[in-house]
Motif scaffolding. Structure first.
Motif, PDB file in Angstrom:
ATOM      1  N   TYR A   1       1.387  -2.595 -45.318  1.00 37.04           N
ATOM      2  CA  TYR A   1       1.776  -3.266 -44.131  1.00 37.04           C
ATOM      3  C   TYR A   1       0.737  -3.915 -43.320  1.00 37.04           C
ATOM      4  O   TYR A   1       0.629  -4.904 -42.965  1.00 37.04           O
ATOM      5  N   VAL A   2      -0.369  -2.925 -43.429  1.00 39.54           N
ATOM      6  CA  VAL A   2      -1.688  -3.304 -42.849  1.00 39.54           C
ATOM      7  C   VAL A   2      -2.121  -4.814 -43.641  1.00 39.54           C
ATOM      8  O   VAL A   2      -2.545  -5.655 -42.908  1.00 39.54           O
ATOM      9  N   VAL A   3      -2.158  -4.661 -44.707  1.00 36.60           N
ATOM     10  CA  VAL A   3      -2.747  -5.766 -45.557  1.00 36.60           C
ATOM     11  C   VAL A   3      -1.733  -7.099 -44.994  1.00 36.60           C
ATOM     12  O   VAL A   3      -2.361  -8.406 -44.919  1.00 36.60           O
ATOM     13  N   THR A   4      -0.521  -6.813 -44.973  1.00 37.20           N
ATOM     14  CA  THR A   4       0.653  -8.008 -44.887  1.00 37.20           C
ATOM     15  C   THR A   4       0.411  -8.401 -43.363  1.00 37.20           C
ATOM     16  O   THR A   4       0.061  -9.956 -43.391  1.00 37.20           O
ATOM     17  N   VAL A   5       0.079  -7.812 -42.472  1.00 40.74           N
ATOM     18  CA  VAL A   5      -0.271  -8.185 -41.077  1.00 40.74           C
ATOM     19  C   VAL A   5      -1.688  -8.932 -41.034  1.00 40.74           C
ATOM     20  O   VAL A   5      -1.827  -9.883 -40.334  1.00 40.74           O
ATOM     21  N   LEU A   6      -2.606  -8.407 -41.668  1.00 42.72           N
ATOM     22  CA  LEU A   6      -3.901  -9.192 -41.692  1.00 42.72           C
ATOM     23  C   LEU A   6      -3.708 -10.295 -42.319  1.00 42.72           C
ATOM     24  O   LEU A   6      -4.584 -11.443 -41.709  1.00 42.72           O
ATOM     25  N   VAL A   7      -2.991 -10.747 -43.179  1.00 42.47           N
ATOM     26  CA  VAL A   7      -2.943 -12.059 -43.956  1.00 42.47           C
ATOM     27  C   VAL A   7      -2.188 -13.085 -42.993  1.00 42.47           C
ATOM     28  O   VAL A   7      -2.547 -14.197 -42.778  1.00 42.47           O
ATOM     29  N   LEU A   8      -1.181 -12.484 -42.272  1.00 45.39           N
ATOM     30  CA  LEU A   8      -0.238 -13.254 -41.206  1.00 45.39           C
ATOM     31  C   LEU A   8      -1.236 -13.476 -40.158  1.00 45.39           C
ATOM     32  O   LEU A   8      -1.033 -14.657 -39.423  1.00 45.39           O
ATOM     33  N   MET A   9      -2.334 -13.015 -39.655  1.00 44.25           N
ATOM     34  CA  MET A   9      -3.024 -13.032 -38.477  1.00 44.25           C
ATOM     35  C   MET A   9      -4.391 -13.796 -38.922  1.00 44.25           C
ATOM     36  O   MET A   9      -5.054 -14.104 -37.999  1.00 44.25           O
ATOM     37  N   SER A  10      -4.188 -14.305 -40.090  1.00 48.82           N
ATOM     38  CA  SER A  10      -5.577 -14.999 -40.600  1.00 48.82           C
ATOM     39  C   SER A  10      -5.728 -16.241 -39.844  1.00 48.82           C
ATOM     40  O   SER A  10      -7.080 -16.701 -39.813  1.00 48.82           O
ATOM     41  N   THR A  11      -4.562 -16.821 -39.473  1.00 43.00           N
ATOM     42  CA  THR A  11      -4.776 -18.304 -38.886  1.00 43.00           C
ATOM     43  C   THR A  11      -4.420 -18.107 -37.556  1.00 43.00           C
ATOM     44  O   THR A  11      -3.540 -17.546 -37.102  1.00 43.00           O
ATOM     45  N   PRO A  12      -5.272 -18.642 -36.719  1.00 41.69           N
ATOM     46  CA  PRO A  12      -5.215 -18.545 -35.418  1.00 41.69           C
ATOM     47  C   PRO A  12      -4.037 -19.227 -34.658  1.00 41.69           C
ATOM     48  O   PRO A  12      -3.764 -20.299 -35.179  1.00 41.69           O
ATOM     49  N   GLY A  13      -3.215 -18.671 -33.578  1.00 35.90           N
ATOM     50  CA  GLY A  13      -2.287 -19.629 -33.077  1.00 35.90           C
ATOM     51  C   GLY A  13      -2.484 -19.668 -31.664  1.00 35.90           C
ATOM     52  O   GLY A  13      -3.630 -19.604 -31.095  1.00 35.90           O
ATOM     53  N   PRO A  14      -1.595 -20.079 -30.879  1.00 39.13           N
ATOM     54  CA  PRO A  14      -1.616 -20.408 -29.517  1.00 39.13           C
ATOM     55  C   PRO A  14      -2.262 -19.310 -28.700  1.00 39.13           C
ATOM     56  O   PRO A  14      -3.214 -19.612 -27.757  1.00 39.13           O
ATOM     57  N   SER A  15      -2.001 -18.076 -28.927  1.00 40.87           N
ATOM     58  CA  SER A  15      -2.281 -16.844 -28.095  1.00 40.87           C
ATOM     59  C   SER A  15      -4.066 -16.776 -28.439  1.00 40.87           C
ATOM     60  O   SER A  15      -4.649 -16.251 -27.438  1.00 40.87           O
TER      61      SER A  15
END
Length: 205
Positions: free
Chosen positions: A9-23
């Motif tokens: 789960y941690v690895v998955t979230v890291l991948v999802l967060m690798s690209t900066p978004g509006p926040s």
């Protein structure tokens, strides 16, 4: 929850967060203008919205919300307009009216609500959490504890990412002065405009 599942789960979230978004772009902008410590209120607003979105997803309201396209279209474009307003205000500011001066006038509650609104305006966040969490939940174990683990892990990781963005922006701002400082102010405005564009590209349906 098994440690192997949590690590995945941690690895998955890291991948999802690798690209900066509006926040993340909003965090960069507010850290430049108001400093890292005050921009933490922006991060807190973002994480608060995320928490509410997780709770709504856990309560099984994701389908209802996904079908409320008209309402979320209004919310999304309201958030886009808000970010565009902030960005253009900075881009059109004069050298004598720097973002640093504006930042001193920006209240903590204003910074908080900027983060909250930007995150809450993401029309697919609830559906995202409703799709993500079940992949790592064992229905035969305590659901509440698993929800607590998954949500707290996500919030902590997101908070760390936001703080890294904020600290980096502040360190750059401290090294620049005079005309270069004003150019960085303009860059802060560009971050907000880009955040608006990213938010606007997120489809509701």
């Amino acid at each position: 929850m098994e440690i192997q599942v949590w690590i995945t789960y941690v690895v998955t979230v890291l991948v999802l967060m690798s690209t900066p978004g509006p926040s993340q772009l909003l965090m960069l902008s507010n850290s430049i203008g108001s400093g890292f410590r005050r921009s933490i209120y922006t991060a807190t607003g973002d994480l608060t919205a995320n928490f509410f979105q997780m709770v709504i997803a856990a309560l099984g309201l994701a389908t209802v919300i996904a079908n409320s396209q008209h309402f979320f279209t209004i919310v999304k474009w309201g958030g886009v307009a808000y970010l565009l307003y902030l960005g253009m205000k900075l881009l059109l500011s004069s050298p004598g009216n720097s973002i640093e001066q504006q930042g001193q006038q920006r209240s903590k509650s204003s910074l908080y609500w900027q983060g909250f609104i930007t995150s809450a305006a993401n029309p697919k966040a609830v559906v995202f959490f409703a799709a993500l969490f079940p992949q790592f939940i064992n229905p035969e174990s305590g659901l509440l504890m698993q929800f607590v683990v998954l949500s707290s892990t996500y919030l902590i990781m997101d908070g760390v990412f936001l703080c890294c963005y904020g600290k980096f922006a502040e360190s750059i701002a401290h090294r620049l002065h005079g005309n270069m400082k004003h150019q960085l102010d303009r860059m802060s405005g560009i971050f907000l405009v880009l955040a608006a564009v990213l938010l606007g590209n997120k489809e509701v349906s």
